[in-house]
Write an enzyme that holds these catalytic residues in place. Sequence first.
Site, PDB file in Angstrom:
ATOM      1  N   SER A  48      10.205   2.141   5.222  1.00  9.70           N
ATOM      2  CA  SER A  48      10.603   2.525   3.942  1.00  9.70           C
ATOM      3  C   SER A  48      12.101   2.638   4.046  1.00  9.70           C
ATOM      4  CB  SER A  48       9.696   3.566   3.276  1.00  9.70           C
ATOM      5  OG  SER A  48      10.831   4.137   2.107  1.00  9.70           O
ATOM      6  N   TYR A  75       6.471  11.961   3.207  1.00  8.80           N
ATOM      7  CA  TYR A  75       6.497  10.478   3.182  1.00  8.80           C
ATOM      8  C   TYR A  75       7.828   9.892   4.002  1.00  8.80           C
ATOM      9  CZ  TYR A  75       6.866   5.888   1.281  1.00  8.80           C
ATOM     10  OH  TYR A  75       6.835   4.426   1.141  1.00  8.80           O
TER      11      TYR A  75
HETATM   12  P1  NAP Z   1      -0.009   0.868  -3.179  1.00  8.53           P
HETATM   13  O1  NAP Z   1       0.283  -0.218  -4.412  1.00  8.53           O
HETATM   14  O2  NAP Z   1      -0.063   2.463  -3.686  1.00  8.53           O
HETATM   15  O3  NAP Z   1      -1.110   0.502  -2.156  1.00  8.53           O
HETATM   16  C1  NAP Z   1      -1.298   1.238  -1.190  1.00  8.53           C
HETATM   17  C2  NAP Z   1      -2.899   0.680  -0.709  1.00  8.53           C
HETATM   18  O4  NAP Z   1      -3.152   1.474   0.469  1.00  8.53           O
HETATM   19  C3  NAP Z   1      -3.934   0.755  -1.894  1.00  8.53           C
HETATM   20  O5  NAP Z   1      -4.692  -0.154  -1.680  1.00  8.53           O
HETATM   21  C4  NAP Z   1      -4.647   2.056  -1.530  1.00  8.53           C
HETATM   22  O6  NAP Z   1      -5.818   2.090  -1.748  1.00  8.53           O
HETATM   23  C5  NAP Z   1      -4.425   1.977   0.354  1.00  8.53           C
HETATM   24  N1  NAP Z   1      -4.676   3.429   0.702  1.00  8.53           N
HETATM   25  C6  NAP Z   1      -4.047   4.590   0.353  1.00  8.53           C
HETATM   26  N2  NAP Z   1      -4.387   5.576   0.976  1.00  8.53           N
HETATM   27  C7  NAP Z   1      -5.407   5.217   1.742  1.00  8.53           C
HETATM   28  C8  NAP Z   1      -6.315   5.900   2.597  1.00  8.53           C
HETATM   29  N3  NAP Z   1      -6.517   7.305   2.677  1.00  8.53           N
HETATM   30  N4  NAP Z   1      -7.299   5.124   3.206  1.00  8.53           N
HETATM   31  C9  NAP Z   1      -7.169   3.966   2.979  1.00  8.53           C
HETATM   32  N5  NAP Z   1      -6.464   3.019   2.160  1.00  8.53           N
HETATM   33  C10 NAP Z   1      -5.475   3.875   1.476  1.00  8.53           C
HETATM   34  O7  NAP Z   1       1.418   0.771  -2.353  1.00  8.53           O
HETATM   35  P2  NAP Z   1       2.577  -0.516  -2.047  1.00  8.53           P
HETATM   36  O8  NAP Z   1       3.772  -0.149  -3.072  1.00  8.53           O
HETATM   37  O9  NAP Z   1       1.734  -1.689  -2.126  1.00  8.53           O
HETATM   38  O10 NAP Z   1       3.069  -0.045  -0.623  1.00  8.53           O
HETATM   39  C11 NAP Z   1       2.499  -0.912   0.352  1.00  8.53           C
HETATM   40  C12 NAP Z   1       3.275  -0.223   1.711  1.00  8.53           C
HETATM   41  O11 NAP Z   1       4.654  -0.657   1.481  1.00  8.53           O
HETATM   42  C13 NAP Z   1       3.290   1.173   2.154  1.00  8.53           C
HETATM   43  O12 NAP Z   1       3.225   1.469   3.366  1.00  8.53           O
HETATM   44  C14 NAP Z   1       4.552   1.710   1.239  1.00  8.53           C
HETATM   45  O13 NAP Z   1       5.052   2.874   1.827  1.00  8.53           O
HETATM   46  C15 NAP Z   1       5.563   0.662   1.819  1.00  8.53           C
HETATM   47  N6  NAP Z   1       6.715   0.505   0.701  1.00  8.53           N
HETATM   48  C16 NAP Z   1       6.400   0.206  -0.581  1.00  8.53           C
HETATM   49  C17 NAP Z   1       7.550   0.199  -1.416  1.00  8.53           C
HETATM   50  C18 NAP Z   1       7.513  -0.036  -2.906  1.00  8.53           C
HETATM   51  O14 NAP Z   1       8.337  -0.166  -3.604  1.00  8.53           O
HETATM   52  N7  NAP Z   1       6.229  -0.564  -3.393  1.00  8.53           N
HETATM   53  C19 NAP Z   1       9.006   0.455  -1.010  1.00  8.53           C
HETATM   54  C20 NAP Z   1       9.064   0.576   0.564  1.00  8.53           C
HETATM   55  C21 NAP Z   1       7.733   0.731   1.290  1.00  8.53           C
HETATM   56  P3  NAP Z   1      -6.359   2.407  -3.078  1.00  8.53           P
HETATM   57  O15 NAP Z   1      -5.966   1.276  -4.072  1.00  8.53           O
HETATM   58  O16 NAP Z   1      -7.841   2.513  -3.045  1.00  8.53           O
HETATM   59  O17 NAP Z   1      -5.529   3.909  -3.710  1.00  8.53           O
END
Ligand code: NAP
Length: 248
Positions: A152, A165
């Site tokens: 990130s 985080y």
């Molecule tokens: P998201 O929509 O919150 O999805 C995260 C996924 O991880 C969900 O499917 C969630 O499951 C799963 N998860 C969370 N805790 C877990 C656990 N304890 N065990 C197993 N699975 C778990 O997040 P996202 O935005 O797609 O992010 C994906 C990656 O990109 C992350 O590493 C995040 O840090 C990174 N990122 C995102 C952004 C952004 O703007 N979106 C920016 C920078 C970096 P549930 O659905 O069941 O909760």
Amino acid sequence: MSYNPAPNILKDCIILITGAGDGIGRAVSIACARHGATVILLGRTTTKLEAVFDEIIDSGFPEPGIVPMDLATAGLEEISALAEVIDSRYGLLDGLLHNASILGERVPFDHYGIDQWQQVMQVNLNAVFLLTRILLPLLQRSDDSRLLFTSSGVGTTPRAYWGAYSVSKYATEGLAKLLADELANTSSVRVNIINPGATRTAMRAEAYPAEDPTTLKTPEDLLPLYLYLLGPDSQLDHGKTFTSDWLD
Ligand code: NAP
């Protein structure tokens, strides 16, 4: 860079994706299956994983595997059992995408919850270490495998109030770079980092509730970059960090 992956670029590849039930992980899982991969869908909410499974099957893509696993509690035993199942069913891994993460709270450091800190570090870092540690031998069995870590912007530039985080993403970058160095000349596993940047998902909405989500790129917009990094075209990339700028 404009990148159009060949339709079958991941044919016969076995790729494990964490956080596959929602957000970026969901979109990448379906895209990998569309391009021929057998995807192992790991996540904590079984109904979400089943919905992704159904979408992949209904589209006629290779049948995925489902692994309901809570990375906040999964330990050596559970992850070793997963490795045994993958070994007996597929024999190897061609890709591992560490995508699951939790945001935790964004509060001043002296208010940061102790339990919250440990949970974020557990999901975002310790589980990533354990999965990598246990699954690396399966990645090493492939002639050309990919190990992709998710960072990130706050993993390279600290941001006030982002607590565990931000620290977990710094540590993820450290782990990825250490492994890249260690595996550079001894393994065919290619190790890279992706920072997807602001993307329209539940996590982003939690972090920026007042933001208009329609101003953000979608997980689907990122797919060429993920397919590049998980597929054979990134064979010469190792120890690098990729952002969505790559798509410009
Ligand atoms: P998201 O929509 O919150 O999805 C995260 C996924 O991880 C969900 O499917 C969630 O499951 C799963 N998860 C969370 N805790 C877990 C656990 N304890 N065990 C197993 N699975 C778990 O997040 P996202 O935005 O797609 O992010 C994906 C990656 O990109 C992350 O590493 C995040 O840090 C990174 N990122 C995102 C952004 C952004 O703007 N979106 C920016 C920078 C970096 P549930 O659905 O069941 O909760």
